[in-house]
Write a protein that holds these residues in place. Structure first.
Motif, short mmCIF file in Angstrom:
data_model
loop_
_atom_site.label_atom_id
_atom_site.label_comp_id
_atom_site.label_asym_id
_atom_site.label_seq_id
_atom_site.Cartn_x
_atom_site.Cartn_y
_atom_site.Cartn_z
N ALA A 117 -6.74 -67.85 -80.48
CA ALA A 117 -7.71 -67.26 -80.73
C ALA A 117 -8.42 -67.12 -79.95
O ALA A 117 -9.30 -68.14 -79.36
N GLU A 147 -2.35 -62.23 -86.55
CA GLU A 147 -3.08 -63.51 -86.90
C GLU A 147 -3.70 -63.78 -85.52
O GLU A 147 -3.64 -63.21 -84.85
N CYS A 148 -4.66 -65.11 -85.85
CA CYS A 148 -5.33 -65.60 -84.94
C CYS A 148 -4.87 -66.46 -84.37
O CYS A 148 -4.94 -66.11 -83.32
N ALA A 195 -2.65 -64.59 -93.08
CA ALA A 195 -4.29 -64.36 -92.23
C ALA A 195 -4.45 -63.81 -91.01
O ALA A 195 -4.23 -63.98 -89.97
N THR A 196 -5.09 -62.44 -90.67
CA THR A 196 -6.19 -62.26 -89.75
C THR A 196 -7.51 -62.02 -89.63
O THR A 196 -8.12 -62.98 -90.70
N CYS A 197 -7.77 -62.41 -88.42
CA CYS A 197 -9.29 -62.75 -88.18
C CYS A 197 -9.71 -61.56 -87.09
O CYS A 197 -8.76 -61.37 -86.02
N ALA A 198 -10.83 -61.13 -86.84
CA ALA A 198 -10.72 -60.24 -85.83
C ALA A 198 -12.33 -61.10 -85.47
O ALA A 198 -13.24 -60.25 -85.81
N PRO A 199 -12.74 -61.60 -84.90
CA PRO A 199 -13.26 -62.16 -84.11
C PRO A 199 -14.17 -60.96 -82.70
O PRO A 199 -13.48 -60.83 -82.07
N THR A 200 -15.14 -60.40 -82.27
CA THR A 200 -15.54 -59.98 -81.50
C THR A 200 -17.11 -60.68 -80.49
O THR A 200 -17.53 -60.68 -81.03
N HIS A 260 -9.92 -59.31 -81.10
CA HIS A 260 -8.37 -59.40 -80.92
C HIS A 260 -7.93 -57.89 -81.08
O HIS A 260 -7.14 -57.01 -81.70
N GLN A 290 -5.03 -56.04 -86.73
CA GLN A 290 -4.14 -56.48 -87.83
C GLN A 290 -3.18 -58.15 -87.48
O GLN A 290 -2.51 -58.30 -87.83
#
Length: 245
Positions: free
Chosen positions: A120, A93-94, A68-73, A88, A91
């Motif tokens: 992360a 991974e966390c 799973a990928t995550c995209a915090p900004t 991040h 695409q």
């Protein structure tokens, strides 16, 4: 058919089908349903097929969850019109990868740089840590589960944005340390706080005192931190005794 019930055309057709199937089994001198060992083998094959179908349905979902990928900004807006954001890599991974810092000025100026990360994104600070009139950028990353957090600090120089080397915890400041850091910007300093462990403490339950360390930016190391005492309240100036002109 129950007593007194009149057999209709549908019932007659069902009964005829049943009689035909029963007579076929008798003529072929074999059972229509497996019995004994054959019956147990059939059950095993049925259970095995069901398990394979279940695994085939669950495996793709499990693989997708593992990747799973995550995209915090994280974004910081400054009063001078600059906006600093960190995210991040695309695409990724966390728990592992890179983060990308982007700066945009009030006149459309743009800068960007990337850095490796373990964990992360958790927090972003844009502050003048060394009080030289120029801001630095600090990025916190946090590992899931183990509770480990780290901060990377970047300063702008002739070669662009360069990471500030910070000496890892060692000696007395690291005694009883097992992670669980919480970072904050307090009284003009980057501060890390964590509970200390005694030798017999389980990882879940530290019983030692909380320790506060501040980043001595010029030295690049963590030192004991003491918050500044509150400023005394200002007293009104006494009235002047000079005669009016």
């Amino acid at each position: 058919m129950r007593w007194g019930q009149v057999e209709g055309p549908v019932e007659k057709e069902l009964r005829a089908d049943w009689d035909l199937a029963r007579n076929f089994c008798r003529r072929s001198e074999r059972s229509c349903a497996p019995t004994g060992p054959q019956r147990m083998a059939s059950y095993r094959r049925l259970i095995g097929s069901s398990a394979l179908l279940l695994l085939s349905a669950v495996a793709p979902a499990t693989a997708a969850a593992g990747n799973a990928t995550c995209a915090p900004t994280l974004v910081h807006h400054r009063a001078d019109g600059w906006t600093i954001s960190v995210a991040h890599g695309l695409q990724e991974e966390c728990g592992n990868g890179t983060f990308v810092v982007r700066l945009r000025g009030p006149k459309g100026e743009e800068e960007a740089f990337s850095h490796r990360r373990l964990g992360a994104l958790a927090e972003l600070w844009v502050e003048d840590f060394d009080r030289d009139g120029l801001v630095e950028i600090a990025v916190e990353t946090r590992q899931a589960g183990v509770g480990r957090a780290e901060v990377a600090v970047f300063a702008h120089g002739p070669l662009g944005w360069v990471e500030k080397r910070i000496v890892p915890l060692a000696g007395q400041p690291a005694s009883g340390y097992r992670g669980g850091d919480h970072f904050a910007f307090v009284d003009g300093a980057l501060v890390r706080r964590f509970h200390t462990y005694k030798p017999a403490d389980a990882d879940c339950c530290p019983t030692g005192p909380e320790r506060s360390l501040g980043l001595a930016y010029g030295e690049g190391r963590w030192v004991p931190f003491e918050p500044r005492p509150p400023a005394p309240p200002t007293q009104p100036a006494p009235p002047s005794s000079a005669p009016p002109h």
